[in-house]
Scaffold this active site. Structure first.
Site, PDB file in Angstrom:
ATOM      1  N   TYR A 271       0.832  -1.153  -0.185  1.00 26.22           N
ATOM      2  CA  TYR A 271       0.031   0.011   0.006  1.00 26.22           C
ATOM      3  C   TYR A 271       0.834   1.205   0.037  1.00 26.22           C
ATOM      4  O   TYR A 271       2.068   1.311   0.337  1.00 26.22           O
ATOM      5  CB  TYR A 271      -0.985  -0.182   1.017  1.00 26.22           C
ATOM      6  CG  TYR A 271      -0.258   0.139   2.530  1.00 26.22           C
ATOM      7  CD1 TYR A 271      -0.179   1.496   3.120  1.00 26.22           C
ATOM      8  CD2 TYR A 271       0.114  -0.955   3.194  1.00 26.22           C
ATOM      9  CE1 TYR A 271       0.382   1.582   4.220  1.00 26.22           C
ATOM     10  CE2 TYR A 271       0.869  -0.702   4.398  1.00 26.22           C
ATOM     11  CZ  TYR A 271       0.716   0.602   4.984  1.00 26.22           C
ATOM     12  OH  TYR A 271       1.479   0.759   6.319  1.00 26.22           O
ATOM     13  N   CYS A 272       0.364   2.429  -0.587  1.00 27.61           N
ATOM     14  CA  CYS A 272       0.982   3.752  -0.421  1.00 27.61           C
ATOM     15  C   CYS A 272      -0.110   4.813   0.095  1.00 27.61           C
ATOM     16  O   CYS A 272      -1.012   4.153   1.113  1.00 27.61           O
ATOM     17  CB  CYS A 272       1.540   4.192  -1.830  1.00 27.61           C
ATOM     18  SG  CYS A 272       0.102   4.334  -2.967  1.00 27.61           S
ATOM     19  N   LYS A 273       0.012   5.774  -0.316  1.00 29.90           N
ATOM     20  CA  LYS A 273      -0.986   6.884   0.219  1.00 29.90           C
ATOM     21  C   LYS A 273      -2.380   6.623  -0.477  1.00 29.90           C
ATOM     22  O   LYS A 273      -3.496   6.740   0.267  1.00 29.90           O
ATOM     23  CB  LYS A 273      -0.340   8.185   0.005  1.00 29.90           C
ATOM     24  CG  LYS A 273      -1.408   9.390   0.583  1.00 29.90           C
ATOM     25  CD  LYS A 273      -0.868  10.775   0.530  1.00 29.90           C
ATOM     26  CE  LYS A 273      -1.661  11.700   1.190  1.00 29.90           C
ATOM     27  NZ  LYS A 273      -1.118  12.963   1.159  1.00 29.90           N
TER      28      LYS A 273
END
Length: 125
Positions: free
Chosen positions: A88-90
């Site tokens: 995941y990222c932002k």
């Protein structure tokens, strides 16, 4: 007029094919499905944001490896390719890139959090 319609059709087809290629072999999961899969044994959770973003909050015991750094592939090479990897990222853009790299490196089970950490927080997690 025909050229305009043909041009628009071509752009739409290219956009659709790029989306399909980017996600080929990668499961995109909602925050609820992502959380459920995290309960499985041997899952590796990977936060691909910057160290600063990670310090502001992250999911569980996620390992932080910034996908935009030159040594990303070297660092993730230490992960087990046979165990599930959840990324995941932002917002989902960088994690899609990371998921593609992981698949190219031979990781078998890659899950990407739809909407990233922002969606995770918005869902009350």
């Amino acid at each position: 007029m025909k050229k305009l319609v043909l041009g628009i059709t071509s752009i739409i087809l290219m956009a659709v094919s790029c989306v399909n290629q980017k996600q080929e072999g990668v499961v995109v999961a909602s925050p609820e499905a992502f959380e459920q899969k995290m309960q499985e044994s041997n899952v590796q959770v990977l936060d691909v944001r910057t160290a600063g973003e990670y310090a502001e909050g992250h999911i569980g015991d996620a390992t932080n490896v910034d996908v935009l750094q030159d040594d990303f592939q070297d660092k993730v090479a230490n992960l087990d390719k046979d165990k599930p990897v959840m990324v995941y990222c932002k917002m989902g853009g960088r994690s899609a890139k990371a998921a593609g790299i992981l698949k190219e490196m031979g990781f078998k089970d890659v899950t990407d959090l739809e909407g990233g950490y922002s969606a995770w927080k918005a869902s009350g997690k």
